[in-house]
Design an enzyme around this catalytic site. Structure first.
Site, PDB file in Angstrom:
ATOM      1  N   SER A  61      17.584 -15.195 -34.460  1.00 21.87           N
ATOM      2  CA  SER A  61      17.307 -14.570 -35.765  1.00 21.87           C
ATOM      3  C   SER A  61      18.281 -15.098 -36.966  1.00 21.87           C
ATOM      4  CB  SER A  61      18.189 -13.193 -35.478  1.00 21.87           C
ATOM      5  OG  SER A  61      18.288 -12.492 -36.692  1.00 21.87           O
ATOM      6  N   TYR A  63      23.453  -6.289 -33.472  1.00 24.10           N
ATOM      7  CA  TYR A  63      22.317  -7.143 -33.383  1.00 24.10           C
ATOM      8  C   TYR A  63      22.790  -8.657 -33.746  1.00 24.10           C
ATOM      9  CZ  TYR A  63      17.748  -8.920 -34.535  1.00 24.10           C
ATOM     10  OH  TYR A  63      16.422  -9.578 -34.755  1.00 24.10           O
TER      11      TYR A  63
HETATM   12  P1  NAP Z   1       9.183  -5.348 -32.173  1.00 26.17           P
HETATM   13  O1  NAP Z   1       8.071  -4.955 -32.790  1.00 26.17           O
HETATM   14  O2  NAP Z   1      10.142  -4.070 -31.987  1.00 26.17           O
HETATM   15  O3  NAP Z   1       8.697  -5.604 -30.325  1.00 26.17           O
HETATM   16  C1  NAP Z   1       9.917  -5.905 -29.460  1.00 26.17           C
HETATM   17  C2  NAP Z   1       9.244  -5.623 -28.191  1.00 26.17           C
HETATM   18  O4  NAP Z   1      10.069  -5.876 -27.166  1.00 26.17           O
HETATM   19  C3  NAP Z   1       8.597  -4.405 -27.939  1.00 26.17           C
HETATM   20  O5  NAP Z   1       7.371  -4.448 -27.194  1.00 26.17           O
HETATM   21  C4  NAP Z   1       9.548  -3.656 -27.354  1.00 26.17           C
HETATM   22  O6  NAP Z   1       9.151  -2.589 -26.579  1.00 26.17           O
HETATM   23  C5  NAP Z   1       9.945  -4.824 -26.106  1.00 26.17           C
HETATM   24  N1  NAP Z   1      11.419  -4.197 -25.616  1.00 26.17           N
HETATM   25  C6  NAP Z   1      12.374  -3.754 -25.943  1.00 26.17           C
HETATM   26  N2  NAP Z   1      13.240  -3.444 -25.148  1.00 26.17           N
HETATM   27  C7  NAP Z   1      12.676  -4.070 -23.807  1.00 26.17           C
HETATM   28  C8  NAP Z   1      13.008  -4.119 -22.726  1.00 26.17           C
HETATM   29  N3  NAP Z   1      14.632  -3.809 -22.199  1.00 26.17           N
HETATM   30  N4  NAP Z   1      12.596  -4.696 -21.641  1.00 26.17           N
HETATM   31  C9  NAP Z   1      11.199  -5.322 -21.816  1.00 26.17           C
HETATM   32  N5  NAP Z   1      10.549  -5.191 -23.396  1.00 26.17           N
HETATM   33  C10 NAP Z   1      11.556  -4.626 -24.266  1.00 26.17           C
HETATM   34  O7  NAP Z   1       9.911  -6.623 -32.332  1.00 26.17           O
HETATM   35  P2  NAP Z   1       9.686  -7.809 -33.048  1.00 26.17           P
HETATM   36  O8  NAP Z   1       9.738  -7.726 -34.588  1.00 26.17           O
HETATM   37  O9  NAP Z   1       8.279  -8.405 -32.575  1.00 26.17           O
HETATM   38  O10 NAP Z   1      10.725  -8.857 -32.689  1.00 26.17           O
HETATM   39  C11 NAP Z   1      10.434  -9.761 -31.426  1.00 26.17           C
HETATM   40  C12 NAP Z   1      11.910 -10.503 -31.248  1.00 26.17           C
HETATM   41  O11 NAP Z   1      12.092 -11.217 -32.561  1.00 26.17           O
HETATM   42  C13 NAP Z   1      13.136  -9.626 -30.963  1.00 26.17           C
HETATM   43  O12 NAP Z   1      13.892 -10.321 -30.196  1.00 26.17           O
HETATM   44  C14 NAP Z   1      13.817  -9.695 -32.406  1.00 26.17           C
HETATM   45  O13 NAP Z   1      14.884  -9.329 -32.332  1.00 26.17           O
HETATM   46  C15 NAP Z   1      13.219 -10.878 -33.085  1.00 26.17           C
HETATM   47  N6  NAP Z   1      13.234 -11.192 -34.443  1.00 26.17           N
HETATM   48  C16 NAP Z   1      12.643 -10.308 -35.361  1.00 26.17           C
HETATM   49  C17 NAP Z   1      12.380 -10.616 -36.511  1.00 26.17           C
HETATM   50  C18 NAP Z   1      11.759  -9.803 -37.464  1.00 26.17           C
HETATM   51  O14 NAP Z   1      11.899  -9.751 -38.678  1.00 26.17           O
HETATM   52  N7  NAP Z   1      10.550  -8.960 -37.045  1.00 26.17           N
HETATM   53  C19 NAP Z   1      13.203 -11.645 -37.195  1.00 26.17           C
HETATM   54  C20 NAP Z   1      14.055 -12.368 -36.297  1.00 26.17           C
HETATM   55  C21 NAP Z   1      13.930 -12.129 -34.989  1.00 26.17           C
HETATM   56  P3  NAP Z   1       9.359  -1.097 -27.290  1.00 26.17           P
HETATM   57  O15 NAP Z   1       8.277  -0.900 -27.959  1.00 26.17           O
HETATM   58  O16 NAP Z   1       9.389  -0.259 -25.950  1.00 26.17           O
HETATM   59  O17 NAP Z   1      10.566  -1.202 -28.020  1.00 26.17           O
HETATM   60  C1  GCO Z   2      17.434  -6.628 -40.504  1.00 26.12           C
HETATM   61  C2  GCO Z   2      16.445  -7.237 -40.007  1.00 26.12           C
HETATM   62  C3  GCO Z   2      16.600  -8.520 -39.493  1.00 26.12           C
HETATM   63  C4  GCO Z   2      15.367  -9.127 -38.749  1.00 26.12           C
HETATM   64  C5  GCO Z   2      15.711 -10.416 -38.227  1.00 26.12           C
HETATM   65  C6  GCO Z   2      15.822 -11.467 -39.458  1.00 26.12           C
HETATM   66  O1  GCO Z   2      17.724  -5.101 -40.392  1.00 26.12           O
HETATM   67  O2  GCO Z   2      18.238  -7.158 -41.003  1.00 26.12           O
HETATM   68  O3  GCO Z   2      15.665  -6.227 -38.920  1.00 26.12           O
HETATM   69  O4  GCO Z   2      17.663  -8.372 -38.537  1.00 26.12           O
HETATM   70  O5  GCO Z   2      14.976  -8.579 -37.614  1.00 26.12           O
HETATM   71  O6  GCO Z   2      16.539 -10.583 -37.338  1.00 26.12           O
HETATM   72  O7  GCO Z   2      16.032 -12.709 -38.896  1.00 26.12           O
END
Ligand code: NAP
Ligand code: GCO
Length: 263
Positions: A144, A157
């Site tokens: 992230s 986080y």
């Molecule tokens: P999301 O839409 O919340 O999807 C996360 C998935 O992980 C959901 O299906 C969730 O299920 C599942 N999950 C949560 N806890 C779990 C567990 N204990 N075991 C198995 N599955 C589990 O998140 P996303 O935005 O796609 O992000 C995916 C990854 O990218 C995460 O690691 C997040 O931190 C990272 N990320 C996201 C962003 C962003 O801007 N979106 C940026 C940087 C990094 P539930 O629906 O039940 O929670």
């Molecule tokens: C926040 C956002 C971010 C993104 C991502 C950025 O609340 O700042 O959720 O943390 O999810 O991780 O890289």
């Protein structure tokens, strides 16, 4: 030979019923991989299976909580029995809790660390022995911006994702000699359910202040999409990155390079 091909490879993407995980798994399928994914409950797994089928992808879905070591070991054993040894693991499953640190309970902090950091440890520990026997493996941790930066309300986080950056480097260090490459992808701000609260249109119809803030901090002047991560994810899963190890590839539209637009 197309060094970006994933033909014949078996990929496991955690938490991939939707969002970033779904986009990455879908790209891997197009690149030729067999797709396995897990999610936290049967309803989400079924939802994911429908979505993959609608995308023309044959995926194998499993209920597994990445923080539960018994469930994870059973998952890997089942996949190896039914599908084959996992070549590519993407530790994507993750949660965030946006709470001011002094208002956050220790339990809430622990829950984020458990899923976002302990989960990738448990998953990686479960797949590495077979990768060693097979003679190769790819582990990709979804890090992230918060692996590098902090901001208000995301202490747990940021701690988890900062730790995940270093876990990535340590797996690379400890298992590189077995032809296992462990790298991270650091997405910028991506439009998924996880960030939906930060993009909600205000009652007066205006953009969410955070939405405007991110646009001002991103040279690309837009939120990323899950599809923006597909090419980098294929690169790190393919033979094209066999000498890339311990690297965090930031896919952020330039946020980390930019001081921000003058108000
Ligand atoms: P999301 O839409 O919340 O999807 C996360 C998935 O992980 C959901 O299906 C969730 O299920 C599942 N999950 C949560 N806890 C779990 C567990 N204990 N075991 C198995 N599955 C589990 O998140 P996303 O935005 O796609 O992000 C995916 C990854 O990218 C995460 O690691 C997040 O931190 C990272 N990320 C996201 C962003 C962003 O801007 N979106 C940026 C940087 C990094 P539930 O629906 O039940 O929670
Ligand atoms: C926040 C956002 C971010 C993104 C991502 C950025 O609340 O700042 O959720 O943390 O999810 O991780 O890289």
């Amino acid at each position: 030979m197309n060094c970006f091909s994933l033909e014949g490879k078996i990929a496991l993407v955690t938490g991939a019923s939707y969002g970033i995980g779904f986009a990455i798994a879908s790209a891997y399928a197009v690149a030729g991989a067999t797709i396995c994914f897990n999610d936290i409950n049967q309803e989400l797994v079924e939802k994911g299976l429908v979505a993959y089928k609608e995308a023309g992808i044959k995926a194998y879905g499993y209920v597994c909580d990445v923080t539960n070591e018994v469930q994870v070991k059973e998952l890997i054993t089942q996949i190896e029995r039914e599908i084959g040894v996992i070549d590519i693991l993407v530790n994507n499953a993750g949660i965030i809790k946006r709470i001011p640190m002094c208002d956050m309970s220790a339990e809430q902090f622990r829950q984020v660390i458990d899923i976002d950091l302990n989960g990738p440890f448990i998953m990686s520990k479960a797949v590495i022995p077979s990768m060693i026997k097979k003679g190769h493996g790819k582990i990709i941790n979804i890090c992230s911006m918060m692996s590098e930066l902090g901001r208000e309300t995301v202490s747990a986080y940021a701690a988890a994702k900062g730790g995940l950056k270093m876990l990535t480097k340590n797996i690379a260090s400890e298992y590189g000699e077995y032809n296992i490459q462990c790298n991270g992808i650091g997405p910028g701000y991506i439009a998924t359910p996880q960030t939906a609260p930060l993009r909600q249109t205000q009652p007066d119809g205006s953009k969410h202040p955070f939405d405007q803030f991110i646009i001002s901090k991103t040279p690309a002047a837009r939120w990323g999409t899950p599809e923006d991560l597909q090419g980098p994810a294929i690169f790190l899963a393919s033979d094209a990155s066999n000498f890339v190890n311990g690297h965090i590839l930031y896919v952020d539209g330039g946020i980390l390079a930019y001081i921000g637009k003058q108000p």
